[in-house]
Design a protein around this motif. Sequence first.
Motif, PDB file in Angstrom:
ATOM      1  N   GLN A   1      11.582   8.781  -8.466  1.00  0.00           N
ATOM      2  CA  GLN A   1      10.242   9.107  -8.625  1.00  0.00           C
ATOM      3  C   GLN A   1       9.279   8.373  -9.023  1.00  0.00           C
ATOM      4  OE1 GLN A   1      10.954  10.979 -12.772  1.00  0.00           O
ATOM      5  NE2 GLN A   1       8.935  10.887 -13.137  1.00  0.00           N
ATOM      6  N   LYS A   2       9.663   6.858  -9.149  1.00  0.00           N
ATOM      7  CA  LYS A   2       8.783   5.772  -9.283  1.00  0.00           C
ATOM      8  C   LYS A   2       8.124   5.777  -7.507  1.00  0.00           C
ATOM      9  CE  LYS A   2       8.459   4.405 -13.302  1.00  0.00           C
ATOM     10  NZ  LYS A   2       7.298   5.124 -14.110  1.00  0.00           N
ATOM     11  N   LEU A   3       9.115   5.783  -6.721  1.00  0.00           N
ATOM     12  CA  LEU A   3       8.731   5.542  -5.502  1.00  0.00           C
ATOM     13  C   LEU A   3       7.667   6.503  -4.989  1.00  0.00           C
ATOM     14  CD1 LEU A   3       8.810   4.087  -2.848  1.00  0.00           C
ATOM     15  CD2 LEU A   3      11.325   4.770  -2.227  1.00  0.00           C
ATOM     16  N   HIS A   4       7.881   7.754  -5.239  1.00  0.00           N
ATOM     17  CA  HIS A   4       7.135   8.980  -4.939  1.00  0.00           C
ATOM     18  C   HIS A   4       5.750   8.725  -5.454  1.00  0.00           C
ATOM     19  CE1 HIS A   4       8.505  12.502  -2.993  1.00  0.00           C
ATOM     20  NE2 HIS A   4       9.454  12.491  -3.579  1.00  0.00           N
ATOM     21  N   GLU A   5       5.683   8.117  -6.798  1.00  0.00           N
ATOM     22  CA  GLU A   5       4.446   7.690  -7.316  1.00  0.00           C
ATOM     23  C   GLU A   5       3.496   6.765  -6.683  1.00  0.00           C
ATOM     24  OE1 GLU A   5       4.930   6.655 -11.670  1.00  0.00           O
ATOM     25  OE2 GLU A   5       5.772   8.586 -11.852  1.00  0.00           O
ATOM     26  N   TYR A   6       4.405   5.744  -6.116  1.00  0.00           N
ATOM     27  CA  TYR A   6       3.752   4.475  -5.502  1.00  0.00           C
ATOM     28  C   TYR A   6       3.315   4.742  -4.182  1.00  0.00           C
ATOM     29  CZ  TYR A   6       4.894   2.072  -9.751  1.00  0.00           C
ATOM     30  OH  TYR A   6       4.973   1.374 -10.980  1.00  0.00           O
ATOM     31  N   LEU A   7       4.096   5.756  -3.616  1.00  0.00           N
ATOM     32  CA  LEU A   7       3.752   5.969  -1.920  1.00  0.00           C
ATOM     33  C   LEU A   7       2.432   6.986  -2.161  1.00  0.00           C
ATOM     34  CD1 LEU A   7       7.254   6.774  -0.757  1.00  0.00           C
ATOM     35  CD2 LEU A   7       5.913   4.879   0.040  1.00  0.00           C
ATOM     36  N   ALA A   8       2.133   7.505  -3.094  1.00  0.00           N
ATOM     37  CA  ALA A   8       0.994   8.417  -3.265  1.00  0.00           C
ATOM     38  C   ALA A   8      -0.445   7.296  -3.275  1.00  0.00           C
ATOM     39  CB  ALA A   8       1.086   9.276  -4.532  1.00  0.00           C
ATOM     40  N   ARG A   9      -1.453   8.210  -3.172  1.00  0.00           N
ATOM     41  CA  ARG A   9      -2.753   7.404  -2.982  1.00  0.00           C
ATOM     42  C   ARG A   9      -3.380   6.910  -4.265  1.00  0.00           C
ATOM     43  NH1 ARG A   9      -3.892   7.283   2.950  1.00  0.00           N
ATOM     44  NH2 ARG A   9      -2.378   8.787   3.541  1.00  0.00           N
ATOM     45  N   GLY A  10      -3.821   5.725  -4.385  1.00  0.00           N
ATOM     46  CA  GLY A  10      -4.538   5.238  -5.422  1.00  0.00           C
ATOM     47  C   GLY A  10      -5.949   5.713  -5.530  1.00  0.00           C
ATOM     48  N   ARG A  11      -6.722   5.292  -6.464  1.00  0.00           N
ATOM     49  CA  ARG A  11      -8.021   5.502  -6.665  1.00  0.00           C
ATOM     50  C   ARG A  11      -8.946   5.658  -5.420  1.00  0.00           C
ATOM     51  NH1 ARG A  11      -6.922   2.958 -11.749  1.00  0.00           N
ATOM     52  NH2 ARG A  11      -7.570   1.128 -10.832  1.00  0.00           N
ATOM     53  N   ASP A  12      -8.758   4.418  -4.624  1.00  0.00           N
ATOM     54  CA  ASP A  12      -9.540   3.973  -3.502  1.00  0.00           C
ATOM     55  C   ASP A  12      -8.991   4.712  -2.400  1.00  0.00           C
ATOM     56  OD1 ASP A  12      -7.186   2.792  -3.294  1.00  0.00           O
ATOM     57  OD2 ASP A  12      -8.028   0.653  -3.000  1.00  0.00           O
ATOM     58  N   GLY A  13      -7.924   5.647  -2.493  1.00  0.00           N
ATOM     59  CA  GLY A  13      -7.548   6.510  -1.297  1.00  0.00           C
ATOM     60  C   GLY A  13      -6.464   5.897  -0.591  1.00  0.00           C
ATOM     61  N   ARG A  14      -6.309   4.580  -0.731  1.00  0.00           N
ATOM     62  CA  ARG A  14      -5.117   3.923  -0.281  1.00  0.00           C
ATOM     63  C   ARG A  14      -3.847   4.024  -1.102  1.00  0.00           C
ATOM     64  NH1 ARG A  14      -5.897  -2.040   1.102  1.00  0.00           N
ATOM     65  NH2 ARG A  14      -4.492  -1.493   2.959  1.00  0.00           N
ATOM     66  N   PRO A  15      -2.644   4.064  -0.212  1.00  0.00           N
ATOM     67  CA  PRO A  15      -1.318   4.094  -1.004  1.00  0.00           C
ATOM     68  C   PRO A  15      -1.245   2.980  -1.934  1.00  0.00           C
ATOM     69  CG  PRO A  15      -0.978   4.205   1.324  1.00  0.00           C
ATOM     70  CD  PRO A  15      -2.445   3.837   1.175  1.00  0.00           C
ATOM     71  N   ARG A  16      -0.484   3.408  -3.066  1.00  0.00           N
ATOM     72  CA  ARG A  16      -0.453   2.401  -4.327  1.00  0.00           C
ATOM     73  C   ARG A  16       0.723   1.357  -3.767  1.00  0.00           C
ATOM     74  NH1 ARG A  16       0.759   5.076  -9.448  1.00  0.00           N
ATOM     75  NH2 ARG A  16       0.680   2.913 -10.299  1.00  0.00           N
ATOM     76  N   LEU A  17       1.511   1.531  -2.544  1.00  0.00           N
ATOM     77  CA  LEU A  17       2.565   0.809  -2.146  1.00  0.00           C
ATOM     78  C   LEU A  17       2.446   0.763  -0.619  1.00  0.00           C
ATOM     79  CD1 LEU A  17       5.163  -0.919  -2.291  1.00  0.00           C
ATOM     80  CD2 LEU A  17       6.395   1.348  -2.346  1.00  0.00           C
TER      81      LEU A  17
END
Length: 480
Positions: free
Chosen positions: A405-421
Amino acid sequence: MRGCMARSGGIVESEDDSVPEEIRFKLHPKQTIVLQSVATEIFYGGSLGAGKSWLLRALSIYYALAIPQLQVFIFRRTFPELISTHMSGQSSYPELVAPLVNVGRCQLTQTEIRLDNGSKISLHHCQNEVDVGKYLGVEFHLLLIDELTSFTRYIYETLRTRVRLGELKVPSQFAHKFPLIICSGCPGGIGHQWVREEFVDGGQGMRVRRMSKDRGGMLRQFVDALPEDNPTLLLNDPTYLDRVRGQADKAMVGGWLRGDWSVVSGAMFAAAWDRQAHVCDSFPIPDSWQIFRACDDGYSAPSSVHWIALDRANDRFYCIAELYQSGLLPEDLARLVLARDRSILVTDGYGRVSQNTTRLAGVIDSAAFSDTGTGSPARANQMNKLGCDWKPCEKYPGSVAHRAQKLHEYLARGRDGRPRLIFFRSCVKIIQAVPSILRNPDKPEEFSPHDELIHAIDSLTYGLNYWRERSFKTARLTGI
Ligand SMILES: Nc1ncnc2c1ncn2[C@@H]1O[C@H](COP(=O)(O)OP(=O)(O)OP(=O)(O)O)[C@@H](O)[C@H]1O
Ligand SMILES: [Mg+2]
C-alpha cells in the motif's frame, strides 16, 4: 543395433530395429529446429499451445533411446502440474512409451521412465527455492524445463550447475550437443522478466549466441513458436484459439497468442508505473536531504540493498543506489555497503560536489538478526560490528499488504504533479521489479512471494515502510 539418428523432414527416426514403429515421432517444422540446432541451451515457445510440452517429451524419449546411460531430468514447478501435463492424458509419457513398454524395453513408474539401455527420464518439480538444494549432488545430461517462466532465475541457474557430462559416452553424431538444456514457456508468470532478459531479448531471429562465462557460457537459442506452429492443435480443435481470446485478462491474450513479451499480467503496479515520470538521471544529493538504506538480506537468494534519499521540502523519496547480489558473506556485504555509502555524491549549498562522508544507517529484515544456528553471530550483527548500523525491520501480520500500500501511495503524484518516489536510472533491478511484480493470487493485497524480483521490492518497501512506521529520531538514522 545400428544406432539412432535424427531427422529427415522433421521425422525423428530410429535405425534401431527393436524400436517399434509407433515411437517414431514426427516433429512439426518449428519443433524440428530445436532438434537440429547446434545450440546447447534452447528456449522453445513464447505462446500457448505451440507444442512445447509434447516436444520436450518426444525429445527426451528420442535422446534416451539414442544415447545409452543418458540421465534426463524434466521439471515443472509443482508436482500436480508435472503429473497432469506429462503423465496423464493423450500423448503423455505413458502413451508415448507404451510401444516400448509392450516389447519389454521400458519400465514406467509415476515419476520415472527406465529404458533397457540404461537411460532414465525422471520427472521432478521444484516448487520452492530451497528445493534445488536436493539436486546438488546430481548430474543432468539433458535438462528439460517445462514452463520456465514459472521458475525463478535462482532455481534455473542452480539447476544449470548440475548439467554436465560426467562419464557419459556420447555417440559421435551428438558430440557437441551434450550436455543439453531445453526449456519451454510463455509470457507471464513469476519468471517473465528474467526469461525475457535472458532468452528473448537479444535472441530474435533464432540466432545462436555464445553466452559469456558469467551467464553460463553455453550456446543459447530462442526458438520463437506460435500456436500456428503446432498444426495438430488446430486440426483437432479449430476453436481453441477463440477460447483463449475470450480470456478475461485481455493484456495477456496478445502475450499468449502472439508471443508478445512486452505484456505482464497481474502486475500490481503496472497501471501506476510511468517510466518517464518515475525514472530520472542521477544527480548529487543536496546535503540537506536525508539518506538511509534498506536491505533484504540473503545468501543463496540475492541480498538487495537500496539507498533512499528524502527531499523533505517536496515530500519526495529518491531511490538513488542499489546493490543486488547473491553469495555474499556478511563481511563482504558490509564492505560493499560501506563503500557504496561513501561513493554517493552530495552537493552543498554552493554547488560543490563531493563524496558522502556522513555515516549512514539503515533497516534490514529482522531475520538477519536471528541466530543462524551455526554458532556464529547473526549476519546483521556481524555487519553492524563493521559499521553498517542496521536496525531490524519487524514483520507483523499484514505488514506485506501494508508495504504494498505504501508503495502505491509513493508511486502516485505529489502536490507538484510529480511522483512521490523517483528512481535513479542506475537502479536497474528495482526499475524492472516495480512495474512487473505480481500480485499474490491467494492474497491480492500482497506481492507474490514467489516473484523473481521480490527481494528488490522487499528492500525498497522495508525502507519506505520503516520511514513511516518508526521514529527516525530514536532510530538514530544519520541526519534524520
Ligand atoms: N509434433 C506433434 N505431433 C503430434 N501431436 C503434437 C505434436 N506437437 C504437439 N502435439 C499435440 O498438440 C497438443 C498441444 O501440444 P502441447 O501440450 O505440447 O502444447 P503446449 O505448447 O505445451 O501447450 P500449453 O501452452 O497449453 O502448455 C497436444 O495434444 C500435443 O499432443
Ligand atoms: Mg504445455
